[in-house]
Design a protein around this motif. Structure first.
Motif, PDB file in Angstrom:
ATOM      1  N   VAL A   1       6.037   4.403  -2.842  1.00 49.97           N
ATOM      2  CA  VAL A   1       4.917   4.916  -2.060  1.00 49.97           C
ATOM      3  C   VAL A   1       5.283   6.255  -1.435  1.00 49.97           C
ATOM      4  CG1 VAL A   1       4.005   2.614  -1.570  1.00 49.97           C
ATOM      5  CG2 VAL A   1       5.652   3.665   0.009  1.00 49.97           C
ATOM      6  N   GLY A   2       4.270   7.047  -1.157  1.00 53.17           N
ATOM      7  CA  GLY A   2       4.443   8.302  -0.441  1.00 53.17           C
ATOM      8  C   GLY A   2       4.088   8.138   1.025  1.00 53.17           C
ATOM      9  N   ARG A   3       4.342   9.182   1.778  1.00 56.85           N
ATOM     10  CA  ARG A   3       4.142   9.099   3.224  1.00 56.85           C
ATOM     11  C   ARG A   3       2.684   8.812   3.600  1.00 56.85           C
ATOM     12  NH1 ARG A   3       7.275  11.035   7.415  1.00 56.85           N
ATOM     13  NH2 ARG A   3       8.658  12.038   5.908  1.00 56.85           N
ATOM     14  N   LYS A   4       1.728   9.253   2.790  1.00 53.66           N
ATOM     15  CA  LYS A   4       0.313   9.066   3.128  1.00 53.66           C
ATOM     16  C   LYS A   4      -0.328   7.867   2.430  1.00 53.66           C
ATOM     17  CE  LYS A   4      -0.457  13.995   4.046  1.00 53.66           C
ATOM     18  NZ  LYS A   4      -1.267  15.193   3.721  1.00 53.66           N
ATOM     19  N   THR A   5       0.471   7.081   1.720  1.00 53.13           N
ATOM     20  CA  THR A   5      -0.063   5.928   0.991  1.00 53.13           C
ATOM     21  C   THR A   5      -0.300   4.768   1.953  1.00 53.13           C
ATOM     22  OG1 THR A   5       1.206   6.584  -0.956  1.00 53.13           O
ATOM     23  CG2 THR A   5       0.330   4.340  -0.918  1.00 53.13           C
TER      24      THR A   5
ATOM     25  N   TYR B   1      -2.911   1.289   7.602  1.00 53.50           N
ATOM     26  CA  TYR B   1      -1.754   2.014   8.110  1.00 53.50           C
ATOM     27  C   TYR B   1      -0.952   2.565   6.929  1.00 53.50           C
ATOM     28  CZ  TYR B   1      -2.889  -0.273  12.499  1.00 53.50           C
ATOM     29  OH  TYR B   1      -3.548  -0.708  13.621  1.00 53.50           O
ATOM     30  N   PRO B   2      -0.659   3.874   6.935  1.00 47.91           N
ATOM     31  CA  PRO B   2       0.089   4.487   5.824  1.00 47.91           C
ATOM     32  C   PRO B   2       1.588   4.245   5.958  1.00 47.91           C
ATOM     33  CG  PRO B   2      -0.478   6.159   7.449  1.00 47.91           C
ATOM     34  CD  PRO B   2      -1.101   4.878   7.930  1.00 47.91           C
ATOM     35  N   ALA B   3       2.312   4.564   4.882  1.00 49.55           N
ATOM     36  CA  ALA B   3       3.763   4.400   4.862  1.00 49.55           C
ATOM     37  C   ALA B   3       4.423   5.322   5.869  1.00 49.55           C
ATOM     38  CB  ALA B   3       4.298   4.679   3.468  1.00 49.55           C
ATOM     39  N   ALA B   4       5.505   4.837   6.460  1.00 46.77           N
ATOM     40  CA  ALA B   4       6.235   5.634   7.438  1.00 46.77           C
ATOM     41  C   ALA B   4       7.028   6.747   6.782  1.00 46.77           C
ATOM     42  CB  ALA B   4       7.172   4.738   8.245  1.00 46.77           C
ATOM     43  N   ASP B   5       7.352   6.595   5.498  1.00 47.60           N
ATOM     44  CA  ASP B   5       8.148   7.587   4.780  1.00 47.60           C
ATOM     45  C   ASP B   5       8.013   7.311   3.288  1.00 47.60           C
ATOM     46  OD1 ASP B   5       9.833   9.669   4.241  1.00 47.60           O
ATOM     47  OD2 ASP B   5      11.498   8.933   5.467  1.00 47.60           O
TER      48      ASP B   5
ATOM     49  N   ASP C   1       0.530 -12.047   2.813  1.00 48.50           N
ATOM     50  CA  ASP C   1      -0.831 -11.657   3.196  1.00 48.50           C
ATOM     51  C   ASP C   1      -1.448 -12.669   4.151  1.00 48.50           C
ATOM     52  OD1 ASP C   1      -1.511  -9.193   1.722  1.00 48.50           O
ATOM     53  OD2 ASP C   1      -1.059 -10.411  -0.034  1.00 48.50           O
ATOM     54  N   ASN C   2      -2.354 -12.155   4.990  1.00 50.69           N
ATOM     55  CA  ASN C   2      -3.147 -12.955   5.927  1.00 50.69           C
ATOM     56  C   ASN C   2      -2.295 -13.731   6.921  1.00 50.69           C
ATOM     57  OD1 ASN C   2      -5.915 -12.585   5.924  1.00 50.69           O
ATOM     58  ND2 ASN C   2      -6.212 -13.811   4.068  1.00 50.69           N
ATOM     59  N   ALA C   3      -1.063 -13.264   7.154  1.00 52.63           N
ATOM     60  CA  ALA C   3      -0.214 -13.861   8.178  1.00 52.63           C
ATOM     61  C   ALA C   3      -0.523 -13.194   9.518  1.00 52.63           C
ATOM     62  CB  ALA C   3       1.253 -13.678   7.816  1.00 52.63           C
ATOM     63  N   LYS C   4      -0.483 -13.971  10.568  1.00 48.29           N
ATOM     64  CA  LYS C   4      -0.760 -13.422  11.883  1.00 48.29           C
ATOM     65  C   LYS C   4       0.487 -12.766  12.447  1.00 48.29           C
ATOM     66  CE  LYS C   4      -3.090 -14.455  16.224  1.00 48.29           C
ATOM     67  NZ  LYS C   4      -3.806 -15.485  17.008  1.00 48.29           N
ATOM     68  N   VAL C   5       0.345 -11.531  12.920  1.00 49.80           N
ATOM     69  CA  VAL C   5       1.474 -10.788  13.457  1.00 49.80           C
ATOM     70  C   VAL C   5       1.116 -10.222  14.814  1.00 49.80           C
ATOM     71  CG1 VAL C   5       2.355 -10.185  11.173  1.00 49.80           C
ATOM     72  CG2 VAL C   5       0.752  -8.643  12.325  1.00 49.80           C
ATOM     73  N   LYS C   6       2.150  -9.865  15.542  1.00 47.79           N
ATOM     74  CA  LYS C   6       1.981  -9.169  16.809  1.00 47.79           C
ATOM     75  C   LYS C   6       2.573  -7.772  16.669  1.00 47.79           C
ATOM     76  CE  LYS C   6       2.213 -13.305  19.721  1.00 47.79           C
ATOM     77  NZ  LYS C   6       2.919 -13.974  20.852  1.00 47.79           N
ATOM     78  N   ALA C   7       2.118  -6.879  17.471  1.00 50.84           N
ATOM     79  CA  ALA C   7       2.656  -5.522  17.454  1.00 50.84           C
ATOM     80  C   ALA C   7       4.163  -5.568  17.691  1.00 50.84           C
ATOM     81  CB  ALA C   7       1.976  -4.670  18.523  1.00 50.84           C
ATOM     82  N   GLY C   8       4.914  -4.918  16.815  1.00 51.49           N
ATOM     83  CA  GLY C   8       6.372  -4.933  16.913  1.00 51.49           C
ATOM     84  C   GLY C   8       7.027  -5.910  15.964  1.00 51.49           C
ATOM     85  N   ASP C   9       6.245  -6.834  15.364  1.00 51.67           N
ATOM     86  CA  ASP C   9       6.809  -7.717  14.334  1.00 51.67           C
ATOM     87  C   ASP C   9       7.045  -6.925  13.050  1.00 51.67           C
ATOM     88  OD1 ASP C   9       6.653  -9.813  16.060  1.00 51.67           O
ATOM     89  OD2 ASP C   9       4.873 -10.730  15.158  1.00 51.67           O
ATOM     90  N   ALA C  10       7.947  -7.438  12.225  1.00 46.63           N
ATOM     91  CA  ALA C  10       8.228  -6.766  10.946  1.00 46.63           C
ATOM     92  C   ALA C  10       6.992  -6.805  10.052  1.00 46.63           C
ATOM     93  CB  ALA C  10       9.395  -7.436  10.255  1.00 46.63           C
ATOM     94  N   ALA C  11       6.583  -5.620   9.569  1.00 45.29           N
ATOM     95  CA  ALA C  11       5.431  -5.538   8.660  1.00 45.29           C
ATOM     96  C   ALA C  11       5.898  -5.413   7.212  1.00 45.29           C
ATOM     97  CB  ALA C  11       4.556  -4.342   9.035  1.00 45.29           C
ATOM     98  N   TYR C  12       6.910  -4.601   6.986  1.00 44.21           N
ATOM     99  CA  TYR C  12       7.474  -4.446   5.643  1.00 44.21           C
ATOM    100  C   TYR C  12       8.808  -3.714   5.764  1.00 44.21           C
ATOM    101  CZ  TYR C  12       5.657   0.373   5.927  1.00 44.21           C
ATOM    102  OH  TYR C  12       5.375   1.659   6.312  1.00 44.21           O
ATOM    103  N   LYS C  13       9.507  -3.621   4.660  1.00 43.79           N
ATOM    104  CA  LYS C  13      10.786  -2.910   4.611  1.00 43.79           C
ATOM    105  C   LYS C  13      10.656  -1.762   3.625  1.00 43.79           C
ATOM    106  CE  LYS C  13      14.293  -5.236   2.998  1.00 43.79           C
ATOM    107  NZ  LYS C  13      15.301  -6.314   3.035  1.00 43.79           N
ATOM    108  N   LEU C  14      11.254  -0.633   3.974  1.00 42.10           N
ATOM    109  CA  LEU C  14      11.161   0.564   3.145  1.00 42.10           C
ATOM    110  C   LEU C  14      12.565   1.010   2.738  1.00 42.10           C
ATOM    111  CD1 LEU C  14       8.903   2.484   2.115  1.00 42.10           C
ATOM    112  CD2 LEU C  14       9.432   3.963   4.054  1.00 42.10           C
TER     113      LEU C  14
END
Length: 463
Positions: A90-94, A184-188, A224-237
């Motif tokens: 992915v790119g930064r804007k993906t 939300y786009p990719a961080a990098d 997918d469709n898992a409940k998260v809170k702000a600051g939880d792990a969303a993905y790894k890059l």
């Protein structure tokens, strides 16, 4: 009657008759006795037929994967869904994921999509087969927790088709401006991985032998469709193509590989091979040798793996396979190749030998090996006396025989007598050598050589 004289009875010797059968039998008996005695006392040479072969030697390890990777946290509370499949670049804007206030329902896409979700493509079947084979080959009862990792991997493959449909629907929702759904786009720039294990950011100097045991290893799959809170792990890059594999080496292997800079690795997961640079470090506190194998390729293929089962390929050579017992060493005179010429009307190689100050004589000489790097040829040391002076053709330069070199070789017995044949050894195991084929002065496939060359002499008749 009593007065009649009795005659004298004389016994005559029987006439001796010559019996040719007895003579022939005697000759045959003598021949058999001589033959048996000759065979019993003669040197017996066992022949070995040279055939093409290979030597492969490897050692199995389980390695810990180190990468340049970052865990990206969710930016809001809600239900998370992903736009791109794991392993995608992915790119930064993906757009990578979305957060919605409510759980999204993707079940209303129609019968056609439902049937597509239930089908498994041939590519997915192959991936499942590879995963199953790898798991079966490396499974140990003491690491039963790997069953759950295997289960998650298969489920991820099976859900790939449905994920593509969900991703298309999610993109459509964002484009339509659905309320409560934020993308939300990719961080990098990098490769996406949907699992975290706490080993992110681990550096080479922090690795210990206990980490490679996998005893306390746990990985969390992000879905997918898992409940998260702000600051939880969303993905790894993963942001770098370079990655490393750390393995534990015993003392003997560490010593064997001490001078090795590059190694060949075969990955059990898919049977692929790759070359990596090797560094070995000793952990003073644990007195354990850790091997660090660094790769500049294949990162994407194993981006979701923290541990990899591998075979470290120590030797993998093909050529002519011969027994170690056949190989001997022999001394030869070394002469500059410019001194080799052809004499008379023949094409036979030889040298010009100086008989007196102004006279030379051509003498045939077999070249056993030609070293192109040094420009020297090897001549039989038994064919000339030490100190013999050779004259360079079309020149007044001379060379005195005295310098010697050693060649490794075998005794070729194709012609019924022993001929020394040079061999170039590529690799070895406990019983065999693999030697270079196609050499002008070496062996060829199906040649016959003496199995034990230690008691054979040049030009010896072989029975």
């Amino acid at each position: 009657m009593s007065g009649k004289a009795q005659g004298n009875i004389q016994v005559y010797r029987k006439k001796w008759n010559f019996n040719i059968g007895i003579v022939i039998f005697g000759v045959i008996l003598i021949y058999l006795v001589v033959t048996v005695l000759t065979y019993a006392t003669a040197k017996h040479v066992t022949a070995y037929e040279v055939r093409e072969g290979s030597i492969f030697r490897d050692t199995a390890y389980t390695g810990l994967v180190l990468r340049q990777e970052t865990v990206v946290n969710a930016e809001a509370d809600g239900y998370i869904n992903y736009f791109v499949p794991e392993g995608s670049k992915v790119g930064r804007k993906t757009n990578v994921y979305s957060i919605s206030s409510e759980k999204l329902d993707f079940s209303s896409s129609g019968q056609e999509d439902a049937e597509q979700e239930q089908s498994v493509s041939s590519e997915e079947q192959q991936m499942i087969l590879q995963q199953t084979q790898s798991f079966s080959d490396s499974f140990q009862d003491s690491r039963f927790e790997e069953v759950y990792t295997f289960k998650d991997s298969v489920e991820n493959i099976l859900s790939s088709s449905s994920s593509q449909s969900r991703q298309s629907q999610l993109a459509a929702l964002i484009q339509s401006g659905a309320e409560g759904v934020t993308a939300y786009p990719a961080a990098d720039d990098g490769v996406i991985v949907y699992s975290v294990d706490g080993y992110e950011g681990l550096t080479a100097d922090q690795v210990t032998a206990d980490m490679l045991s996998r005893a306390d290893y746990k990985s969390t799959e992000l879905s997918d469709n898992a409940k998260v809170k702000a600051g939880d792990a969303a993905y790894k890059l993963v942001t770098d193509e370079s990655w490393s594999l750390v393995i534990v080496l015993d003392a003997d292997m560490a010593q064997e590989l001490a001078e090795t800079a590059t190694v060949q690795v075969r990955f059990s997961k898919d049977g692929e091979t790759a070359s990596g640079s090797l560094s070995i470090y000793n952990t003073e506190d644990e007195d354990v040798n850790l091997g660090y194998i660094t790769f500049n390729e294949s990162m994407v293929r194993y981006a979701g793996e923290r541990f990899l089962d591998i075979q470290l390929v120590l030797e993998d050579e093909s050529g002519l396979k011969i027994p170690k017992s056949s190989v001997v060493e022999k001394e030869f005179y070394t002469v500059p190749q410019d001194y080799i010429t052809q004499g008379g009307d023949s094409s036979q190689n030889g040298v010009l030998v100086q008989t007196d100050e102004n006279t030379t004589t051509f003498e045939a000489a077999e070249v056993y090996y030609r070293d192109n790097e040094t420009g020297l040829v090897y001549l039989d040391a038994d064919a000339f006396k030490e100190g013999t002076v050779l004259v360079k053709p079309d020149s007044s330069e001379t060379c005195t025989l005295g310098e010697k070199g050693t060649l490794q070789g075998v005794f070729n017995i194709n012609k019924g007598y022993a001929e020394f044949t040079q061999v170039e050894i590529l690799c070895e195991n406990e019983e065999y050598y693999i030697v270079q084929s196609g050499n002008d002065y070496g062996l060829a496939n199906y040649d016959h050589i003496a199995l034990d060359g230690s008691d054979i002499h040049e030009n010896e008749i072989i029975f």
